[in-house]
Motif scaffolding. Structure first.
Motif, PDB file in Angstrom:
ATOM      1  N   ASP A 255       0.832  -1.200   0.000  1.00  0.00           N
ATOM      2  CA  ASP A 255       0.000   0.000   0.000  1.00  0.00           C
ATOM      3  C   ASP A 255       0.869   1.254   0.000  1.00  0.00           C
ATOM      4  O   ASP A 255       0.552   2.245  -0.694  1.00  0.00           O
ATOM      5  CB  ASP A 255      -0.913  -0.002   1.218  1.00  0.00           C
ATOM      6  N   LEU A 256       1.958   1.232   0.766  1.00  0.00           N
ATOM      7  CA  LEU A 256       2.874   2.377   0.786  1.00  0.00           C
ATOM      8  C   LEU A 256       3.489   2.590  -0.592  1.00  0.00           C
ATOM      9  O   LEU A 256       3.557   3.722  -1.099  1.00  0.00           O
ATOM     10  CB  LEU A 256       3.960   2.156   1.834  1.00  0.00           C
ATOM     11  N   ALA A 257       3.941   1.498  -1.225  1.00  0.00           N
ATOM     12  CA  ALA A 257       4.537   1.615  -2.551  1.00  0.00           C
ATOM     13  C   ALA A 257       3.511   2.101  -3.569  1.00  0.00           C
ATOM     14  O   ALA A 257       3.828   2.906  -4.450  1.00  0.00           O
ATOM     15  CB  ALA A 257       5.107   0.262  -2.979  1.00  0.00           C
ATOM     16  N   GLU A 258       2.275   1.616  -3.445  1.00  0.00           N
ATOM     17  CA  GLU A 258       1.248   2.023  -4.395  1.00  0.00           C
ATOM     18  C   GLU A 258       0.911   3.503  -4.235  1.00  0.00           C
ATOM     19  O   GLU A 258       0.691   4.217  -5.214  1.00  0.00           O
ATOM     20  CB  GLU A 258       0.000   1.161  -4.213  1.00  0.00           C
ATOM     21  N   ARG A 259       0.873   3.971  -2.985  1.00  0.00           N
ATOM     22  CA  ARG A 259       0.609   5.403  -2.783  1.00  0.00           C
ATOM     23  C   ARG A 259       1.753   6.248  -3.346  1.00  0.00           C
ATOM     24  O   ARG A 259       1.514   7.331  -3.910  1.00  0.00           O
ATOM     25  CB  ARG A 259       0.414   5.682  -1.286  1.00  0.00           C
TER      26      ARG A 259
END
Length: 711
Positions: A327-331
């Motif tokens: 999720d962090l990478a996607e954001r």
């Protein structure tokens, strides 16, 4: 024979006792009887068989019912058992064996069947002939019962091992919390555990969130969030104590948790196991397994469930960390992409990005849509090498640089060359593929520059879909490194209603196929898909999800608006239609003829249609025959000083050689083209361009023309 009478007597006697030695014989008989065993001595010469009292007891025979003949045993041995027993003994007598052993069943007087075992020692003479069989018979019921228990225990241990092995193997492939839930809710896994329902709760901020339920229904929807300190729910108790809870009756469930019993009772649950999921010394969740018809958990079953709980806890912790990192990478990826896509008058635009879901941290795919002056728009797609945060950072910088160069007014080739130099100067050892397109929405003029990327795909309003095979240069960064910054520009025409698709290779790749197969399948998918660009984009993303995304994916869909015809009044500006015609492409040549024919009739030049079509065909054919490159045909209405309008045909090529009008010979064919143009057109001429020339001609049209609404 040894000559020792006692030895001979012992050999002849069952158990080796000497006849007349009553003490020894009695002891042996007692020992056999206590072990539910008896002895027999079968004289094969006479056929007579001696069976002691213990042996008769094994067969449940009264001594008065046995006259010393084997046939007397037949009432106690079922037919099929007797056939099998005779076969074993006969084979041993024939093949020279010294002994045999076989299990068979005996029917007792009360009708029950009893497993029995016999073991015989065959005595043979000097010629090898069998003369005598001495052996024992025994009740094998306890032995076989013990063997069955051992087999059942071994089978149960093997079943438990298979459960642990299969669940562990399935969890090894579970990367996300959703994957873990899918493994636990799988019907096959529930059947292996004997459970009819499963609940999974995750511990978050002193609360338990129920995230999964099995197929039998549960109270998830009514109690999706519960407090850890709430005593009305067994999950909170398990999380607080980090100890398992086993409920073995419906009454225990109803008395201990009356608040839950109304939800449990309709399910027919008779037992439940609540297992804490502990990882890194703290509970991260709780697993509830529900059973119907069960009223106890053996120590082995409890140990099995605790072992599974430990495995599930580790997998769940790993999955939660993966989800958080992803999720962090996607954001981060989304922050690098354009926050929004501007409205583009005269076009419909849809963009999509899908991140990888197979362990890759982050991708370098990007897209952009850039409004430009004078009704133009640029659509860009690209892919930076690598799958990490550096690739995302490089992608963000490269996207901003491309946008800056485009809005400064540079040509498409210059935009790509400068972007390549910028990436090379970053000194990241990364390269990027890119496809840059610039569209004039008023005229449909399309310029394409490709840097090692996939060709664009075009779908026409009639559903015909084709890849635009355009020349390209090296990927960005590499072209600057090798000093080859020249990027060829391909000029095409995007007609009203045409849809342009730019995508990265994540949309094409799928396991077991090559890139060519992926391109073919994508073309067929786009041809059969919906016309609306948003619906088409969603459909393509759904297909990628169904295949299982191995790479990130980005796409841009742009459909040029217009297509309806309207009358152009006096004083209005004229419009134009344009068709790119590659060499040796009969489809494009046919499309150009169709465009000219349609425009001539729609724009009120029907009385001169044959003349105009013939002249246009001659100009296009001459351009393709006498030059090495492609041609571009344009038809448009131009205003004149008088009441009439003029229809203008232009054919552009990349040759600087000017045409010469000459008289053909009597049998000559060459040279007739320009004569036809000169005779049929009202006026014609040649204009030199920096990259070639344009041959044009005009025809007077009396009626008011009809033009595309977007022109």
């Amino acid at each position: 024979m040894s000559g020792d009478p006692d030895a001979e007597a012992r050999e002849a006697s069952p158990g080796g006792a000497v006849p007349g030695d009553s003490a020894t014989h009695t002891d042996i008989g007692l020992a056999l009887s206590l072990n539910r065993m008896g002895s027999f001595d079968w004289d094969l010469d006479t056929g007579r068989m001696h069976l002691d009292d213990s042996g008769l007891a094994v067969f449940d025979l009264d001594p008065a019912d046995f006259d010393g003949w084997p046939i007397d045993l037949k009432p106690r041995v079922p037919t099929e058992e007797g056939i099998r027993l005779d076969a074993v003994v006969s084979q041993a007598l024939k093949d020279g064996s010294q002994d045999y052993g076989v299990y068979f069943r005996v029917r007792r007087r009360d009708g029950s069947l009893q497993w029995t075992h016999t073991q015989g020692s065959i005595r043979r003479d000097e010629t090898g002939r069998a003369r005598r069989v001495i052996g024992i018979v025994r009740d094998a019921t306890l032995e076989l019962d013990f063997s069955r228990q051992r087999l059942a225990l071994d089978a149960e241990r093997e079943r438990q091992a298979r459960i642990v092995e299969s669940t562990t193997a399935a969890l090894a492939h579970a990367r996300t919390v959703r994957d873990v839930i899918g493994v636990l809710g799988n019907q096959n896994n529930l059947k292996r555990l004997g459970a009819v329902n499963v609940l999974l709760g995750l511990v978050e901020d002193h609360h338990i969130q129920l995230v999964a339920e099995g197929t039998a229904g549960s109270y998830v929807h009514e109690h999706q969030y519960t407090d850890v300190d709430e005593d009305a729910f067994p999950m909170g108790q398990v999380v607080r104590t980090m100890r398992p809870l086993f409920i073995t009756s419906a009454e225990e469930f109803a008395d201990g948790y009356p608040h839950l019993w109304p939800y449990i009772e309709p399910l027919g649950i008779t037992a439940a196991a609540y297992l804490p999921l502990v990882a890194l010394g703290r509970p991260n969740g709780v697993l509830g397994l529900f059973y119907a018809g069960r009223h106890e958990f053996t120590p082995e079953e409890r140990n099995l469930l605790l072992a599974l709980a430990s495995t599930i806890a580790q997998s769940l912790e790993r999955a939660r960390l993966y989800d958080q990192e992803h999720d962090l990478a996607e954001r981060l990826q989304q922050a690098m992409l354009p926050p929004s896509i501007p409205d583009v008058p005269g076009a419909e635009v849809a963009v999509r990005y899908r991140s990888p879901r197979t362990g890759l941290d982050i991708g370098g795919d990007w897209y952009d849509v850039i409004p430009l002056p004078r009704g133009r728009v640029a659509a860009v797609i690209g892919d930076v090498q690598g799958h990490d945060t550096q690739a995302a950072a490089v992608m963000g910088q490269l996207r901003i640089v491309l946008r800056a160069y485009a809005t400064e007014g540079h040509s498409p080739a210059t935009v790509m060359a400068r972007a390549s130099s910028f990436l090379y100067e970053l000194d990241t050892e990364r390269f990027a593929t890119c496809c840059y397109t610039e569209i004039d929405l008023a005229t449909g003029s399309l310029q394409v520059v490709r840097a090692g990327h996939i060709d664009p795909l075009v779908r026409h309003p009639d559903g015909i879909t084709r890849w635009l095979a355009v020349p390209g240069g090296l990927p960005l960064g590499l072209s600057a490194d090798f000093g080859r910054l020249e990027y060829p520009v391909t000029r095409l025409t995007l007609d009203p209603g045409d849809a342009l698709l730019l995508c990265t290779d994540g949309l094409l790749e799928q396991p077991g196929t090559d890139l060519g197969t992926g391109m073919l399948e994508l073309r067929e998918l786009v041809a059969a898909g919906p016309c609306d660009v948003d619906e088409m984009a969603d459909r393509l993303c759904d297909v990628v999800e169904e295949r299982g995304v191995k790479d990130d994916m980005a796409l841009v869909l742009l459909r040029r608006g217009g297509g309806a015809l309207r009358t152009v009044g006096k004083g209005e500006s004229a419009g134009r239609l344009r068709q790119h015609i590659p060499p040796a492409d009969p489809d494009a040549l046919s499309a150009a003829r169709h465009m000219i024919r349609s425009a001539v009739r729609a724009w009120g030049a029907g009385e001169r249609a044959d003349e105009i079509e013939l002249v246009a065909d001659e100009l296009v054919t001459n351009a393709l025959l006498h030059t090495d490159g492609p041609a571009e045909a344009t038809v448009r209405m131009v205003a004149s000083a008088g009441p009439d309008r003029r229809l203008r045909i232009e054919v552009e090529d990349r040759s600087s050689a000017m045409p010469r009008r000459r008289e053909p010979g009597e049998s000559g064919v060459s040279g007739r083209g320009l004569l036809l143009v000169d005779r049929l057109a009202d006026v014609w001429g040649v204009e030199a361009r920096g990259s070639g020339k344009v041959i044009w001609c005009e025809f007077a049209v009396a009626a008011e023309p009809v033009l595309p609404a977007a022109a």
